[in-house]
Scaffold this motif. Structure first.
Motif, PDB file in Angstrom:
ATOM      1  N   PRO A   1      34.952  46.139  18.772  1.00 44.69           N
ATOM      2  CA  PRO A   1      35.441  44.918  19.787  1.00 44.69           C
ATOM      3  C   PRO A   1      36.187  45.487  20.933  1.00 44.69           C
ATOM      4  N   ILE A   2      35.813  45.272  21.987  1.00 49.15           N
ATOM      5  CA  ILE A   2      36.364  45.567  23.259  1.00 49.15           C
ATOM      6  C   ILE A   2      37.206  44.487  24.185  1.00 49.15           C
ATOM      7  N   TYR A   3      38.204  44.552  24.563  1.00 52.28           N
ATOM      8  CA  TYR A   3      38.999  43.760  25.406  1.00 52.28           C
ATOM      9  C   TYR A   3      39.276  44.389  26.607  1.00 52.28           C
ATOM     10  N   ILE A   4      39.200  43.614  27.774  1.00 50.23           N
ATOM     11  CA  ILE A   4      39.653  44.279  29.146  1.00 50.23           C
ATOM     12  C   ILE A   4      40.744  43.282  29.611  1.00 50.23           C
ATOM     13  N   ASP A   5      41.550  43.775  30.586  1.00 50.77           N
ATOM     14  CA  ASP A   5      42.471  43.125  31.490  1.00 50.77           C
ATOM     15  C   ASP A   5      42.608  43.725  32.709  1.00 50.77           C
ATOM     16  N   ASN A   6      43.311  43.234  33.553  1.00 47.86           N
ATOM     17  CA  ASN A   6      43.932  43.713  34.708  1.00 47.86           C
ATOM     18  C   ASN A   6      45.018  44.742  34.333  1.00 47.86           C
ATOM     19  N   ASP A   7      45.265  46.095  34.880  1.00 49.94           N
ATOM     20  CA  ASP A   7      45.836  47.193  34.427  1.00 49.94           C
ATOM     21  C   ASP A   7      47.462  46.843  34.500  1.00 49.94           C
ATOM     22  N   VAL A   8      47.958  46.013  35.726  1.00 55.21           N
ATOM     23  CA  VAL A   8      49.261  45.782  35.503  1.00 55.21           C
ATOM     24  C   VAL A   8      49.573  44.823  34.611  1.00 55.21           C
TER      25      VAL A   8
ATOM     26  N   ASN B   1      42.233  33.789  36.977  1.00 56.29           N
ATOM     27  CA  ASN B   1      42.910  35.127  36.533  1.00 56.29           C
ATOM     28  C   ASN B   1      43.451  35.633  37.722  1.00 56.29           C
ATOM     29  N   MET B   2      43.806  35.136  38.818  1.00 57.17           N
ATOM     30  CA  MET B   2      44.332  35.861  39.958  1.00 57.17           C
ATOM     31  C   MET B   2      45.834  35.933  40.164  1.00 57.17           C
ATOM     32  N   SER B   3      46.562  35.596  39.189  1.00 53.43           N
ATOM     33  CA  SER B   3      47.847  35.669  39.341  1.00 53.43           C
ATOM     34  C   SER B   3      48.612  37.067  39.526  1.00 53.43           C
ATOM     35  N   GLY B   4      49.752  36.901  40.173  1.00 53.99           N
ATOM     36  CA  GLY B   4      50.511  38.390  40.066  1.00 53.99           C
ATOM     37  C   GLY B   4      50.299  39.388  41.389  1.00 53.99           C
ATOM     38  N   GLU B   5      49.580  38.673  42.152  1.00 55.99           N
ATOM     39  CA  GLU B   5      49.439  39.631  43.722  1.00 55.99           C
ATOM     40  C   GLU B   5      50.594  39.582  44.307  1.00 55.99           C
TER      41      GLU B   5
ATOM     42  N   VAL C   1      39.899  41.061  37.180  1.00 57.23           N
ATOM     43  CA  VAL C   1      39.165  41.225  36.163  1.00 57.23           C
ATOM     44  C   VAL C   1      39.072  39.766  35.259  1.00 57.23           C
ATOM     45  N   ASP C   2      37.836  39.470  34.680  1.00 58.29           N
ATOM     46  CA  ASP C   2      37.718  38.340  34.080  1.00 58.29           C
ATOM     47  C   ASP C   2      37.867  38.633  32.442  1.00 58.29           C
ATOM     48  N   PRO C   3      38.936  38.592  31.814  1.00 60.74           N
ATOM     49  CA  PRO C   3      38.836  39.079  30.430  1.00 60.74           C
ATOM     50  C   PRO C   3      38.257  38.112  29.513  1.00 60.74           C
ATOM     51  N   GLU C   4      38.140  36.792  29.738  1.00 60.69           N
ATOM     52  CA  GLU C   4      37.138  36.112  28.848  1.00 60.69           C
ATOM     53  C   GLU C   4      35.739  36.223  29.113  1.00 60.69           C
ATOM     54  N   GLU C   5      35.140  36.468  30.120  1.00 61.30           N
ATOM     55  CA  GLU C   5      33.761  37.053  30.416  1.00 61.30           C
ATOM     56  C   GLU C   5      33.509  38.622  30.087  1.00 61.30           C
ATOM     57  N   GLY C   6      34.703  39.224  30.141  1.00 59.80           N
ATOM     58  CA  GLY C   6      34.342  40.886  30.059  1.00 59.80           C
ATOM     59  C   GLY C   6      33.887  41.398  31.003  1.00 59.80           C
ATOM     60  N   ILE C   7      34.196  41.216  32.380  1.00 57.70           N
ATOM     61  CA  ILE C   7      33.417  41.392  33.371  1.00 57.70           C
ATOM     62  C   ILE C   7      34.594  41.908  34.297  1.00 57.70           C
ATOM     63  N   ALA C   8      34.486  43.175  35.005  1.00 56.37           N
ATOM     64  CA  ALA C   8      35.250  43.537  36.065  1.00 56.37           C
ATOM     65  C   ALA C   8      34.830  43.191  37.467  1.00 56.37           C
TER      66      ALA C   8
ATOM     67  N   ALA D   1      40.011  48.023  17.164  1.00 57.99           N
ATOM     68  CA  ALA D   1      39.702  47.312  18.712  1.00 57.99           C
ATOM     69  C   ALA D   1      40.069  48.300  19.779  1.00 57.99           C
ATOM     70  N   VAL D   2      39.500  48.066  20.794  1.00 58.51           N
ATOM     71  CA  VAL D   2      39.773  48.822  21.970  1.00 58.51           C
ATOM     72  C   VAL D   2      40.178  47.876  23.197  1.00 58.51           C
ATOM     73  N   GLY D   3      41.457  48.276  23.666  1.00 55.26           N
ATOM     74  CA  GLY D   3      41.818  47.521  24.980  1.00 55.26           C
ATOM     75  C   GLY D   3      41.665  48.379  26.224  1.00 55.26           C
ATOM     76  N   ILE D   4      41.530  47.874  27.339  1.00 59.67           N
ATOM     77  CA  ILE D   4      41.313  48.784  28.419  1.00 59.67           C
ATOM     78  C   ILE D   4      41.936  47.870  29.675  1.00 59.67           C
ATOM     79  N   GLY D   5      42.877  48.528  30.413  1.00 60.27           N
ATOM     80  CA  GLY D   5      43.386  48.060  31.531  1.00 60.27           C
ATOM     81  C   GLY D   5      42.592  48.774  32.727  1.00 60.27           C
ATOM     82  N   LEU D   6      42.133  47.576  33.653  1.00 57.37           N
ATOM     83  CA  LEU D   6      41.440  47.996  34.913  1.00 57.37           C
ATOM     84  C   LEU D   6      42.062  47.418  35.946  1.00 57.37           C
ATOM     85  N   PRO D   7      41.883  48.342  37.173  1.00 56.15           N
ATOM     86  CA  PRO D   7      42.445  47.665  38.276  1.00 56.15           C
ATOM     87  C   PRO D   7      41.572  46.500  38.851  1.00 56.15           C
ATOM     88  N   GLY D   8      42.344  45.780  39.789  1.00 55.66           N
ATOM     89  CA  GLY D   8      41.673  44.834  40.597  1.00 55.66           C
ATOM     90  C   GLY D   8      41.449  43.349  39.854  1.00 55.66           C
TER      91      GLY D   8
END
Length: 327
Positions: free
Chosen positions: A109-116, A160-164, A78-85, A69-76
């Motif tokens: 299988p691809i999973y994305i989330d905020n990079d931090v 999914n906007m916690s942490g800023e 991110v909606d990990p449930e919908e897989g949308i930046a 499987a692949v995990g990707i950390g993206l800036p900004g």
């Protein structure tokens, strides 16, 4: 050999690594992001890097490699449930269906989330946070952001906007922030914020050894690492900037501690390379502003795997999501 691919996407570089099921980075490559080429070109580069890494490591190790499987950390945002930046300002992305596009290209299988969040997850589970149940991680880089890991699980909050943390408005700060607010923590205490404050002071004629290192035509080359070098030579400007940044970070964290009650705070990102120059005033301010019951059981440390945490965290996040979906 079963491995997970972890990808840490930044505005300047993309780092892709293969990580064993036990969390060890076994192979890693880095490529320029080339934001100007657009999102589809970046997604294609990510896919090609994963394939390149798998082939190269198989040849190097002499064993068959299977990317599970692949995990990707993206800036900004991110909606990990919908897989949308949802929004990545430094990439120019908005509402990009990153998972859908990459799954079609890689058939994995691809999973994305905020990079931090992926970075903090990597440090909490496989770095400085090993053995701790409640971890608050903060990255001090171009901006400032944070994440919470509680018993191996990330906290997200509404939308999914916690942490800023970098966008807490601090009393006494007035500089405008690209977010639209004025006086955000990261306008002063991020690595780039500290450099901006130094440039402002130097252009106003404040005395500093930095003036001899960076004459007017070279000022733009000043970095946060240069502030640490000047600090070690007792430069008053560099010491003032780093100490104030540490104090502001400690103050902001004192607001977070009563909310999440961590047993460990991990400070990572490029700004963490300043070490005790930043952490000493941070701890002094933080501990002076929280109740003894928090203070007596709270440790503050720098990241253990600062360079690899993003890759490790993204890959192990993918493992956790994949295994959960397979149960």
């Amino acid at each position: 050999m079963e491995v997970y691919a972890g990808v840490d996407v930044g505005g300047t570089n993309i780092v892709c690594g293969l990580v064993s099921s036990s969390g060890d980075v076994v192979y890693q490559i880095k490529r320029a992001t080339e934001v100007s080429k657009g999102p589809d070109a970046i997604l294609e580069k990510i896919a090609a890097m994963i394939e390149e890494a798998a082939v190269a490591y198989a040849e190097q190790s002499g064993v068959d490699i299977s990317v599970t499987a692949v995990g990707i950390g993206l800036p900004g945002f991110v909606d990990p449930e919908e897989g949308i930046a949802r929004f990545a300002g430094n990439l120019g992305w908005r509402n990009l269906p990153a998972v859908q596009k990459l799954q079609a290209r890689l058939n994995l299988p691809i999973y994305i989330d905020n990079d931090v969040r992926t970075y903090v997850y990597g440090e909490a589970m496989y770095g400085a946070g090993q053995g701790y149940k409640d971890v608050l991680g903060i990255t001090v880089g171009t901006g400032i952001a944070s994440a919470v890991v509680n018993e191996g699980k990330l906290f997200y909050g509404f939308r999914n906007m916690s942490g800023e943390l970098g966008h807490i408005v601090m009393e006494g700060l007035e500089d405008p922030c690209p977010c639209g607010l004025h006086g955000c923590l990261e306008t002063y205490a991020s690595a780039s914020g500290m450099v901006r404050q130094a440039l402002k002071a130097l252009r106003a004629g404040e005395p500093s050894i930095l003036q001899s290192w960076f004459p007017d035509d070279k000022l733009e080359k000043l970095s946060a690492a240069d502030l640490s070098r000047a600090y070690d030579l007792d430069d008053p400007l560099a010491k003032s900037i780093l100490e104030k940044a540490g104090t502001l970070l400690g103050r902001a964290l004192s607001y977070a501690v009563p909310l999440v009650s961590p047993e460990l705070i991990i400070v990572g990102g490029g700004g963490a390379l300043a070490g005790d120059r930043l952490l000493t005033p941070l701890k002094e301010e933080l501990y002076s502003r929280i109740l003894p019951d928090y203070r007596e059981h709270l440790k503050v440390v720098t990241a253990l795997n600062n360079d690899d945490a993003g890759v490790t965290g993204s890959a192990m996040y993918a493992k956790q999501k994949y295994c959960s979906s397979s149960m």
